[in-house]
Design an enzyme around this catalytic site. Structure first.
Site, PDB file in Angstrom:
ATOM      1  N   GLU A  96      -1.280  -1.443  -6.037  1.00 52.68           N
ATOM      2  CA  GLU A  96      -2.475  -0.779  -6.526  1.00 52.68           C
ATOM      3  C   GLU A  96      -2.191  -0.070  -7.846  1.00 52.68           C
ATOM      4  O   GLU A  96      -1.094   0.424  -8.072  1.00 52.68           O
ATOM      5  CB  GLU A  96      -2.970   0.254  -5.511  1.00 52.68           C
ATOM      6  CG  GLU A  96      -3.695  -0.323  -4.321  1.00 52.68           C
ATOM      7  CD  GLU A  96      -4.241   0.772  -3.425  1.00 52.68           C
ATOM      8  OE1 GLU A  96      -5.480   0.929  -3.359  1.00 52.68           O
ATOM      9  OE2 GLU A  96      -3.430   1.459  -2.791  1.00 52.68           O
ATOM     10  N   ASP A 148      -3.240   1.433   6.957  1.00 57.57           N
ATOM     11  CA  ASP A 148      -2.350   1.081   5.852  1.00 57.57           C
ATOM     12  C   ASP A 148      -2.020  -0.407   5.834  1.00 57.57           C
ATOM     13  O   ASP A 148      -1.970  -1.023   4.764  1.00 57.57           O
ATOM     14  CB  ASP A 148      -1.063   1.906   5.946  1.00 57.57           C
ATOM     15  CG  ASP A 148      -1.331   3.397   5.813  1.00 57.57           C
ATOM     16  OD1 ASP A 148      -2.329   3.754   5.150  1.00 57.57           O
ATOM     17  OD2 ASP A 148      -0.560   4.200   6.363  1.00 57.57           O
ATOM     18  N   ASP A 176       0.862  -1.177   0.000  1.00 55.78           N
ATOM     19  CA  ASP A 176       0.000   0.000   0.000  1.00 55.78           C
ATOM     20  C   ASP A 176       0.899   1.228   0.000  1.00 55.78           C
ATOM     21  O   ASP A 176       1.703   1.418   0.915  1.00 55.78           O
ATOM     22  CB  ASP A 176      -0.915   0.007   1.223  1.00 55.78           C
ATOM     23  CG  ASP A 176      -1.797   1.245   1.282  1.00 55.78           C
ATOM     24  OD1 ASP A 176      -2.649   1.401   0.385  1.00 55.78           O
ATOM     25  OD2 ASP A 176      -1.627   2.061   2.208  1.00 55.78           O
TER      26      ASP A 176
END
Length: 400
Positions: free
Chosen positions: A276, A357, A191
């Protein structure tokens, strides 16, 4: 038995220190490259308004005619190869425009455009670690950080000068042998953030060095000094501009070095990496976070992960940007209704307390592994060699 793969292109970039004669020759070449590119772009743009197409062969014939004119006779003083390569680069720019991958080509500016010239194998000689370019009698004074692999000869050489006045040479080598790393059974979800540059699904947080923020006072001082100089091409303003460029170069070098160390470590320690699919160019439209997001350089980090994973036999998976990684409980699958940015810890209805997170990294890993195993939800990316993309998926709600 270890299998060595070939066919990989690798570029080796080194700094060099030219003599006065070499610097003058390269500066002339940069100017001629820019001039030819702009002339060809003007000719093609004029034809484009008449709904006509001009290809590379036609611009090459134009270049021959330009050299015969008295006004542009100076084009004959430099090597013809970088000039031809400029026309090829323009052809590539038009191809990208017609394929709707890029905007219409723009003219090169003397002050703002990158100073570079590309030489193919017919325009340079590489022997015993010494590189000599066309129109030069002495080899370049290259400072080798590491020698080229034995038996490797570059196919293309690009010489450039950055805004800080530093000279670089990039040697592109084709069909480089790459030995994949040993296969592991580890996987990690990542992340990306600002306070912590990366948060791993293992719970580890990698600190963001904030290179631009560290040198912000020095940068502001250099800009202030530049603003006080009279506009124009004066020597004092040129010196002040170089000082500003040196601060920016220091920031970029430190950031790039940090990202290389992180990405190399992640690729070495994990067989599967899940990240991501962030749209950075849309995120920087938020003027409150644009400076911090740009300093984090998420896109540059992803690019490094992509080619390093491809080189060393790792799997890189990208999760759809709309996947609710922060709002989804990694323990029970419940999706929270709201999750503002200032909330860094939250407790789910099942009683599990999450670090925002770390929880997001765990969810990214889970959905990435699901897509990798099932083969579902994989869609093409704008430019992601060696990577997959897991599209948005609705996780079934599990009972606690």
């Amino acid at each position: 038995m270890t299998v060595t793969t070939t066919g990989v292109k690798r570029a080796f970039k080194c700094r060099f220190y030219p003599t006065d004669a070499q610097a003058a020759e390269l500066s002339r070449t940069f100017g001629c490259v820019r001039k030819v590119y702009n002339l060809a772009l003007a000719a093609r743009s004029e034809a484009f308004t008449r709904q006509e197409r001009v290809n590379y062969n036609q611009t090459s014939a134009m270049l021959t005619a330009w050299k015969k004119t008295e006004e542009l006779a100076f084009l004959c003083e430099v090597s013809s190869v970088p000039l031809q390569q400029a026309l090829r680069h323009l052809q590539t720019a038009y191809s990208s425009f017609f394929a709707k991958r890029a905007k219409y080509p723009r003219f090169k500016s003397k002050k703002k455009s990158r100073k570079s010239a590309e030489y193919t194998s017919s325009a340079f000689r590489f022997r015993d670690g010494k590189l000599t370019l066309a129109k030069m009698t002495e080899p370049l004074g290259i400072v080798w950080s590491r020698p080229l692999p034995e038996g490797t000869v570059p196919s293309t050489v690009t010489v450039s000068q950055d805004a800080a006045g530093r000279w670089f040479v990039s040697m592109l080598c084709d069909d480089m042998p790459v030995e994949p790393l040993p296969v592991l059974d580890t996987a990690v979800g990542i992340d990306a953030g600002i306070t912590s540059l990366l948060t791993l699904s293992t719970g580890e947080k990698i600190t963001n060095p904030k290179c631009e923020r560290v040198d912000r006072r020095r940068l502001a001082k250099a800009h202030k000094n530049l603003a006080r100089k009279a506009r124009g091409d004066g020597a004092n303003r040129r010196k002040a501009r170089i000082k500003v460029a040196k601060v920016y170069a220091r920031i970029a070098d430190r950031r790039r070095d940090h990202l290389h160390k992180i990405t190399t470590r992640l690729v070495r320690e994990n067989q599967t990496i899940v990240i991501e699919d962030l749209t950075v160019r849309n995120m920087v439209k938020n003027h409150s976070l644009a400076r911090a997001i740009s300093d984090a350089a998420w896109r540059e980090m992803r690019t490094m992960l992509e080619y390093k994973a491809q080189w060393y036999g790792r799997e890189l998976i990208t999760v759809d940007r709309w996947f609710p990684s922060s709002k989804l409980c990694s323990a029970c699958g419940t999706i929270a209704s709201k999750m503002p940015l200032h909330v860094r810890e939250w407790t789910c209805d099942c009683g599990t307390t999450h670090d925002r997170d770390v929880n997001a990294a765990k969810n990214i890993l889970a959905v990435g592994l699901t897509a990798s195993v099932c083969g579902a939800g994989v869609r093409p990316q704008r430019s992601s060699p060696g990577g997959q993309s897991a599209t948005k998926q609705k996780h079934p709600r599990r009972e606690p």
